[in-house]
Structures are given as structure tokens and as C-alpha cells.
Design an enzyme around this catalytic site. Structure first.
Site, PDB file in Angstrom:
ATOM      1  N   HIS A  34     -12.514  16.187 -76.995  1.00 14.30           N
ATOM      2  CA  HIS A  34     -13.548  16.522 -76.597  1.00 14.30           C
ATOM      3  C   HIS A  34     -13.357  17.433 -75.165  1.00 14.30           C
ATOM      4  O   HIS A  34     -14.392  18.334 -74.800  1.00 14.30           O
ATOM      5  CB  HIS A  34     -14.730  15.477 -76.035  1.00 14.30           C
ATOM      6  CG  HIS A  34     -14.552  14.687 -74.735  1.00 14.30           C
ATOM      7  ND1 HIS A  34     -13.681  13.756 -74.994  1.00 14.30           N
ATOM      8  CD2 HIS A  34     -14.781  14.925 -73.546  1.00 14.30           C
ATOM      9  CE1 HIS A  34     -13.332  13.226 -73.651  1.00 14.30           C
ATOM     10  NE2 HIS A  34     -14.246  13.841 -72.892  1.00 14.30           N
ATOM     11  N   ASP A  91      -3.771   7.752 -71.828  1.00  9.40           N
ATOM     12  CA  ASP A  91      -5.224   7.752 -71.954  1.00  9.40           C
ATOM     13  C   ASP A  91      -5.951   9.186 -71.851  1.00  9.40           C
ATOM     14  O   ASP A  91      -6.652   9.493 -72.456  1.00  9.40           O
ATOM     15  CB  ASP A  91      -5.854   6.850 -70.757  1.00  9.40           C
ATOM     16  CG  ASP A  91      -7.439   6.718 -70.909  1.00  9.40           C
ATOM     17  OD1 ASP A  91      -7.976   6.472 -72.153  1.00  9.40           O
ATOM     18  OD2 ASP A  91      -8.050   6.415 -69.922  1.00  9.40           O
ATOM     19  N   HIS A  96      -5.981  14.861 -73.138  1.00  8.84           N
ATOM     20  CA  HIS A  96      -6.962  15.565 -72.808  1.00  8.84           C
ATOM     21  C   HIS A  96      -6.198  16.618 -71.944  1.00  8.84           C
ATOM     22  O   HIS A  96      -6.438  17.930 -72.009  1.00  8.84           O
ATOM     23  CB  HIS A  96      -7.853  14.868 -72.180  1.00  8.84           C
ATOM     24  CG  HIS A  96      -8.795  14.039 -72.498  1.00  8.84           C
ATOM     25  ND1 HIS A  96      -9.330  14.211 -74.097  1.00  8.84           N
ATOM     26  CD2 HIS A  96      -9.213  12.716 -72.366  1.00  8.84           C
ATOM     27  CE1 HIS A  96      -9.800  13.023 -74.316  1.00  8.84           C
ATOM     28  NE2 HIS A  96      -9.903  12.245 -73.458  1.00  8.84           N
TER      29      HIS A  96
END
Length: 333
Positions: A34, A91, A96
């Protein structure tokens, strides 16, 4: 559709690729992230290549270092079962922030080339920072205070196994083989339990000796932009923050500096990801190769963490991390 973590290392990501492609075929697999639908990444191509001022400055001739920062005041928020087995690198950095960095340094997509391939080329170009600063650092929060609330030691949180040595703050540094970025330190940092939320991409420009450098800062989620420049100060010690905005993406006149690049709530970011996948659009997905590359890029740091080669430092919750992390001493080679 699969969201991160896509596997837990390069070999498992490779095996997962084989499995899902074998089941449904390459074109039906969406390894979504995302962050690729955030304002910073969504507008990056137009921002970099459609703006003649920034296009001129966005390279090693003018940039001293690049920083991708995602610091959070948030603690575990009930996710200890997942987070303690992952840590800051797995994470956030592995997925990301590497994608944000790839969008920042990727070459201009050639005619007919999808932006996902340009980001893949950027990832392929990354190499561990050769020093003298360490390529990787890690730390973990101890008891402190965030927003007026007492916060206990991370190691004492329910669901945490202190013996794992999980990092809650990590900083990794790469450089790139791409001609526009050779020798420039590309710093990626993320952490939890910190004093405030800081979520931006920052380009620090070359400056004169003893002077505060000019810098460009882009909010990753909101797309608001700031240009910190020396203005009207003969000693060069007082940068002035100028808020910038305006983009064809925003639907506003690019000359209108009162608007943001592409502001949206996080829920809208996820909506973009879902809509694109349902429309058979891979823009917010990573390629087969990139899903493995990202694990390969963080593997040296994770191995050094596991072996104890990189010490696990500490910082009180609610601070900005270990004191000597506050100023980034890294400069180009």
C-alpha cells in the site's frame, strides 16, 4: 492478492512465487504494497520527471544524501505476536520503505515500460554502503513516556521474547550503481516507540563548508512538500522552510502553492490498491523479481543482527532514538 510479508527470506519468497504463479499464472498474482499508493510514490514520476526544476536537481551532482524516514510514536498496539518475530527491518524496511526508495532513484521509465520495471531496476542497483559509517544499526526501546503516558520496556511487553533481540528501530544505508546516484548514501530508517511521527522522504543538497544545507522534504503519506533553503542570511545558518505544492495529480493548477500534492487518508490508499488489482492493474504491486530482491537487500543486516555483529542499542521510549542517531553524519563518497 498477497500483502507483506511475502515470504520470510529470499528462498521462501522464491518458493512462494513458484507456488502462486503455478496456481493462477503470472498475470493474476498481485504482491501488493500500500505504500506504492501513497502520495509520495503515486506522484513521484510526475514530480521527478515532469518538473524541470526538480528534474535538474534530482541526481548525484546536487544531492549529498537521501533519507527515507518512517518513525512512529506508536508502540506495539497489540501486535507483539507478529512484531516480535519480525522487527523493524522485516516489518517496514524490507517491503514499504525499499519501494519508496526505489521510486526515488529509479530511472525514467522508457516508452512502453511499466513503472514497476523501473522500480525493479532501482532495487537491482543497490549495494551495501561501504562505510566508514556502518551499513546497519539497530536499537530497542526501554521504559519511558510517550504523549504524557508511561511506556514500559519493550522486552517486558506481553508476547515479547527478550531472547530474540528484536529491534524496534533500524537504520540501513545503501548506495546505487545507477549513474545518477553512484556514491550517494541512501539512508532508510524506521522505528516505533519514538517521540513523534516523522514520515518523509528527504533530499539533502550539496552545501558550502560550514553552511546549513538546502533540502527538499516530501511527506510520504500526505504529499505535502517543503523546501528548506538559505535565504537572506549572509552566514548561511538560517534555512527558511518554504511550503510547496501543486501537481497535475491533485487536479489543481500546478502553480497554486496552497494545495498538497495528493492528500488522502490511509483508508483511501488501501482503496486504491484494491481498485487497481480488481482492474488488473499492477501499478501498486511488486514484480516477481523485486519480491525476492528486497529480501536479498536486507539479508546482510539481518544476518549481522542474528550473529550479534551489530550491537542492539537502547533508547528511552518517547525520545528520537539513541543520541548519536540524531544527526546523520553520512556524506557522499
Amino acid at each position: 492478492m498477497l500483502e507483506k510479508p511475502f515470504g520470510h527470506a529470499a528462498d521462501s519468497a522464491d518458493a512462494l512465487n513458484d507456488l502462486v504463479i503455478g496456481l493462477v499464472g503470472q498475470d493474476a498474482v498481485f504482491r501488493v504494497d500500500h505504500f506504492l499508493a501513497t502520495a509520495a510514490v503515486l506522484g513521484m514520476t510526475d514530480l521527478r520527471f515532469g518538473n524541470p526544476v526538480l528534474a535538474t536537481l534530482w541526481n548525484r551532482e546536487h544531492v549529498d544524501r537521501v533519507l527515507v524516514l518512517w518513525d512512529e510514536a506508536l508502540g506495539l498496539a497489540g501486535r507483539a505476536g507478529f512484531y516480535d518475530k519480525a522487527g523493524a527491518v522485516r516489518d517496514v524496511i524490507q517491503s514499504h520503505l525499499l519501494q519508496v526508495l526505489a521510486a526515488t532513484i529509479m530511472p525514467r521509465p522508457e516508452s512502453g515500460q511499466h513503472v514497476t520495471d523501473a522500480r525493479r531496476i532501482a532495487l537491482e542497483s543497490l549495494r551495501p554502503w561501504p562505510g566508514p559509517e556502518p551499513m546497519a544499526r539497530r536499537a530497542r526501546w526501554t521504559a519511558g513516556e510517550i504523549g504524557g503516558q508511561a511506556v514500559g520496556d519493550y522486552a517486558d511487553d506481553e508476547g515479547v521474547d527478550p531472547a530474540r533481540g528484536t529491534e524496534t528501530l533500524a537504520q540501513l544505508i545503501w548506495t546505487s550503481d545507477l549513474p545518477d546516484w553512484q556514491g550517494v548514501p541512501l539512508v532508510v530508517r524506521t522505528g516505533k516507540g519514538l517521540g513523534e511521527n516523522k514520515r518523509y522522504l528527504e533530499l539533502v543538497f550539496n552545501g558550502g563548508a560550514g553552511q546549513q544545507p538546502n533540502m527538499f522534504r516530501l511527506d510520504i503519506m500526505l504529499g505535502s512538500m517543503e523546501l528548506h533553503v538559505r535565504a537572506g542570511d549572509p552566514d548561511g545558518q538560517a534555512p527558511v522552510a518554504v511550503t510547496l505544492a501543486g501537481s497535475p495529480l491533485s487536479g489543481h493548477d500546478p502553480a497554486n502553492t496552497s494545495t498538497r500534492l495528493y492528500e488522502a487518508a490511509e483508508a483511501e490508499v488501501y482503496a486504491r490498491v484494491l481498485h487497481a488489482a480488481l482492474d488488473n492493474d499492477q501499478t501498486f504491486s511488486v514484480t516477481t523479481e523485486a519480491a525476492v530482491q528486497s529480501w536479498e537487500l536486507v539479508a546482510p543486516a539481518l544476518d549481522a543482527f542474528a550473529s550479534g555483529e551489530v550491537a542492539l542499542e537502547e533508547y528511552p521510549a518517547g525520545t528520537q532514538g539513541p543520541e548519536d542517531w540524531q544527526e546523520l553524519p553520512v556524506v557522499r563518497r
